[in-house]
Design a protein around this motif. Sequence first.
Motif, short mmCIF file in Angstrom:
data_model
loop_
_atom_site.label_atom_id
_atom_site.label_comp_id
_atom_site.label_asym_id
_atom_site.label_seq_id
_atom_site.Cartn_x
_atom_site.Cartn_y
_atom_site.Cartn_z
N GLY A 95 -9.23 26.98 -20.53
CA GLY A 95 -7.68 25.88 -20.91
C GLY A 95 -8.04 24.06 -19.52
O GLY A 95 -7.75 23.62 -19.81
N PHE A 96 -7.05 25.91 -18.63
CA PHE A 96 -6.88 24.19 -17.24
C PHE A 96 -8.30 23.96 -17.10
O PHE A 96 -8.64 22.63 -16.49
N TRP A 97 -9.31 24.18 -17.00
CA TRP A 97 -10.58 23.24 -16.76
C TRP A 97 -11.19 22.44 -18.02
O TRP A 97 -11.63 21.48 -17.76
N ASP A 98 -10.96 23.00 -19.02
CA ASP A 98 -11.25 21.91 -20.43
C ASP A 98 -10.32 20.68 -20.47
O ASP A 98 -10.82 19.97 -20.96
N ASP A 99 -8.97 20.77 -18.88
CA ASP A 99 -7.88 20.03 -19.93
C ASP A 99 -8.08 19.05 -18.67
O ASP A 99 -7.92 19.41 -17.36
N PRO A 100 -8.09 17.31 -18.89
CA PRO A 100 -8.67 16.66 -17.63
C PRO A 100 -7.70 16.59 -16.36
O PRO A 100 -8.26 16.17 -16.07
N SER A 101 -6.21 16.53 -17.13
CA SER A 101 -5.57 16.24 -16.22
C SER A 101 -5.34 17.43 -15.69
O SER A 101 -4.80 17.89 -14.52
#
Lengths: 200, 200
Positions: A95-101
Motif C-alpha cells: 500500500g505504501f509503495w503503490d501509493d505515489p504520495s
Amino acid sequence: MARTGRRPGPSTTRAALLEAARRRFAAGGYGGTSMRAIAADAGVDPAVALHFFGSKDGLFRAAVGWPFDPAPVAARLAEVDPADLGPTMARLFLGFWDDPSTGASLSALLRSAMTHEASAALLRAFVGQQLFGRISHLVGGPAAALRVDLAAAQLIGVAVLRHVLRVEPIASASTEELVGWLAPALTTYLGSRDSPEATP
Amino acid sequence: MARTGRRPGPSTTRAALLEAARRRFAAGGYGGTSMRAIAADAGVDPAVALHFFGSKDGLFRAAVGWPFDPAPVAARLAEVDPADLGPTMARLFLGFWDDPSTGASLSALLRSAMTHEASAALLRAFVGQQLFGRISHLVGGPAAALRVDLAAAQLIGVAVLRHVLRVEPIASASTEELVGWLAPALTTYLGSRDSPEATP
C-alpha cells in the motif's frame, strides 16, 4: 536590507531545525541524537522543536523525507492474529509503495541508502528500531530478528523489481494477486517458531 | 609522437569493441543490438568480436561488468529435481553475492540500475532473457513469470539487506542458515502450479 530585529518566523525556525537535525543525525546516528542537541544547534528551546515535529521520530521523518509514521503500522500489526501477520505486512507495505504520495519518497530513500553509506546508516537505525524491532517482538522466538529480516527482504525485493527496476510481470500485477502469493511465503518466516533444516 | 602506421593492438581493439558495445546496447537495448553492428562501429570484422568475447552475451557481460555466465547457471537449475529448485537457486545466488570476486560487481550493477534508467533497461533485458526467462520455462504454468519474479525479489531483497544496506542479523548469518529459511519460501512460488487465494 536593514535588519528589522524581528524574531525569525516559523518557516525559518522549522528550516533551521531540519538542517540541524540532518547534520546531527548524520553525525550521531538516530539513536545517538537528542532533540535537545538539535534544538540547541537551531538556537531554539526543545519545546519549540516538539511543537513543530511532535517527537524525535517525527523530526527524523521530516528531516530524511520518510513518508509515514511507523507507530500506527506497528500497532496495526500487533492487533492481527499471528497467522495473518504475513498477509497484513504485505498489504500495508505494498500500500505504501503503490501509493505515489508515499511510494516516491520510499523509492528515493532506498536509492539514497543504497548509494550513500551515511543514508544507509541512518535508515538502518531508524527502521531497525521503529519497525523491525517492533515486528520482531511480535514474532518472538530466538531467530525472530533474522526471520523479520527475511520477510522484509522479500517485500523490499518486490519494491525493487516492481517500482524501481520495473520488471514485468511483477510491475503490473495487482496488489491482491501479489498479496495472495506473498502471504504463504511470509508465513514460512513469521508463522513458525523453529528453524527449518537446510535441504541439499 | 609520430604515427607508426601499425595496426591497432588487441587491447585497443578490445577497448573499441567495449566502447561501441556500451553505446549500442544503451541505445538499442540488449535484444535490439547485434554483434555485427557493434563490430562495424569498432571498425573490425564480426569474427574479431566473436574471437574476443565468444558471443553477444559475453560481449554484453564484459561491457556492463556482469560477473558470471548465466548459461551454466540455467543448465544447473534445469538438472535439479523441481522440488529442489528453490534451495538450489538460493545457494547459487547467495554464492555469487557472498563471493567478493563476483559480489562486488553485482552490487555495483544493482546500484547503477537503481539510479540510472538506461542501466536498469539494459539489465532488465539481459537478466529477463538469460535468467528469468530460462527459469520460468523450468517452472512452467500460467503464472510462471510472476512466480519467478517473486522468487527473484526474495533473493534480491536478501542481497540488498545483507550486502548493500548491511542490516543485522541477516548481514552476518551463514549461507546455510539463510538457505534453510529461504528454501521453503521459494518453494511456495516455484513448487506449486496454482495461484493461492489472497487471505484477508
